[in-house]
Design a protein around this motif. Structure first.
Motif, mmCIF file in Angstrom:
data_model
loop_
_atom_site.group_PDB
_atom_site.id
_atom_site.type_symbol
_atom_site.label_atom_id
_atom_site.label_comp_id
_atom_site.label_asym_id
_atom_site.label_seq_id
_atom_site.Cartn_x
_atom_site.Cartn_y
_atom_site.Cartn_z
ATOM 1 N N VAL A 147 0.843 -1.204 0.000
ATOM 2 C CA VAL A 147 0.000 0.000 0.000
ATOM 3 C C VAL A 147 0.875 1.248 0.000
ATOM 4 C CG1 VAL A 147 -1.670 1.342 1.345
ATOM 5 C CG2 VAL A 147 -1.972 -1.130 1.112
ATOM 6 N N LYS A 148 1.880 1.282 0.869
ATOM 7 C CA LYS A 148 2.760 2.458 0.965
ATOM 8 C C LYS A 148 3.519 2.695 -0.336
ATOM 9 C CE LYS A 148 3.514 1.958 5.917
ATOM 10 N NZ LYS A 148 4.466 1.562 6.939
ATOM 11 N N LEU A 149 4.075 1.644 -0.906
ATOM 12 C CA LEU A 149 4.903 1.794 -2.102
ATOM 13 C C LEU A 149 4.094 2.091 -3.356
ATOM 14 C CD1 LEU A 149 7.521 -1.045 -1.549
ATOM 15 C CD2 LEU A 149 7.903 1.417 -1.404
ATOM 16 N N SER A 150 2.882 1.573 -3.418
ATOM 17 C CA SER A 150 2.078 1.744 -4.635
ATOM 18 C C SER A 150 1.392 3.102 -4.700
ATOM 19 C CB SER A 150 1.023 0.650 -4.725
ATOM 20 O OG SER A 150 0.028 0.833 -3.737
ATOM 21 N N GLY A 151 1.080 3.659 -3.537
ATOM 22 C CA GLY A 151 0.327 4.908 -3.525
ATOM 23 C C GLY A 151 -1.168 4.692 -3.695
ATOM 24 N N LEU A 152 -1.600 3.442 -3.780
ATOM 25 C CA LEU A 152 -3.022 3.127 -3.903
ATOM 26 C C LEU A 152 -3.636 2.948 -2.515
ATOM 27 C CD1 LEU A 152 -2.772 0.500 -6.802
ATOM 28 C CD2 LEU A 152 -3.376 2.918 -6.994
ATOM 29 N N SER A 153 -4.954 3.011 -2.456
ATOM 30 C CA SER A 153 -5.639 2.869 -1.166
ATOM 31 C C SER A 153 -5.594 1.425 -0.681
ATOM 32 C CB SER A 153 -7.092 3.324 -1.285
ATOM 33 O OG SER A 153 -7.814 2.412 -2.093
ATOM 34 N N LYS A 154 -5.826 1.248 0.628
ATOM 35 C CA LYS A 154 -5.876 -0.090 1.213
ATOM 36 C C LYS A 154 -6.940 -0.940 0.538
ATOM 37 C CE LYS A 154 -4.524 1.152 5.923
ATOM 38 N NZ LYS A 154 -4.978 1.159 7.323
ATOM 39 N N SER A 155 -8.105 -0.355 0.287
ATOM 40 C CA SER A 155 -9.198 -1.121 -0.312
ATOM 41 C C SER A 155 -8.878 -1.511 -1.751
ATOM 42 C CB SER A 155 -10.516 -0.359 -0.241
ATOM 43 O OG SER A 155 -10.412 0.880 -0.905
ATOM 44 N N LYS A 156 -8.254 -0.619 -2.513
ATOM 45 C CA LYS A 156 -7.876 -0.930 -3.897
ATOM 46 C C LYS A 156 -6.858 -2.071 -3.921
ATOM 47 C CE LYS A 156 -7.356 -0.142 -8.385
ATOM 48 N NZ LYS A 156 -8.389 -0.348 -9.368
ATOM 49 N N ILE A 157 -5.856 -2.013 -3.041
ATOM 50 C CA ILE A 157 -4.851 -3.075 -2.967
ATOM 51 C C ILE A 157 -5.506 -4.391 -2.569
ATOM 52 C CG2 ILE A 157 -2.828 -3.894 -1.678
ATOM 53 C CD1 ILE A 157 -2.122 -1.841 -3.793
ATOM 54 N N SER A 158 -6.411 -4.348 -1.614
ATOM 55 C CA SER A 158 -7.102 -5.557 -1.168
ATOM 56 C C SER A 158 -7.874 -6.202 -2.312
ATOM 57 C CB SER A 158 -8.038 -5.227 -0.012
ATOM 58 O OG SER A 158 -8.690 -6.375 0.435
#
Length: 104
Positions: free
Chosen positions: A62-73
């Protein structure tokens, strides 16, 4: 005196905000290995995992991608369903590991 202090704090806040924005732009987007195209979200996650040795905590992705937690999930659930990754529950987080066939 109060007006001067308020003005100075506003300027410092704007300067800090622009520094954070410029730092994020230096890191993102993650480019493909040949740096000619911007990667899609799943490919970006795959590259992050490859660069980290094939596994990483979900929170770090999540930190490295810059995407939200929900998007990564959502992306990781799809990648798991497609057989690209496995999720390992570790305490309150997840370790995400690439399936060996995807590591190059």
């Amino acid at each position: 005196m109060v007006i001067l202090a308020t003005g100075a704090s506003v300027l410092l806040f704007k300067r800090k905000k622009s520094f954070i924005s410029s730092t994020k732009n230096d890191i993102y987007p993650i480019l493909s290995p040949d740096a000619t195209e911007v990667l899609g979200d799943e490919e970006m996650i795959e590259q992050i995992l490859i660069r980290s040795g094939g596994q990483m905590y979900q929170s770090e992705i999540v930190k490295l991608s810059g995407l939200s937690k929900s998007k990564i999930s959502i992306l990781l659930s799809k990648m798991k369903k497609d057989g690209m990754i496995i999720k390992i529950k570790k305490g309150t987080g997840n370790i995400i590991r690439l399936v060996n066939d995807n590591q190059t």
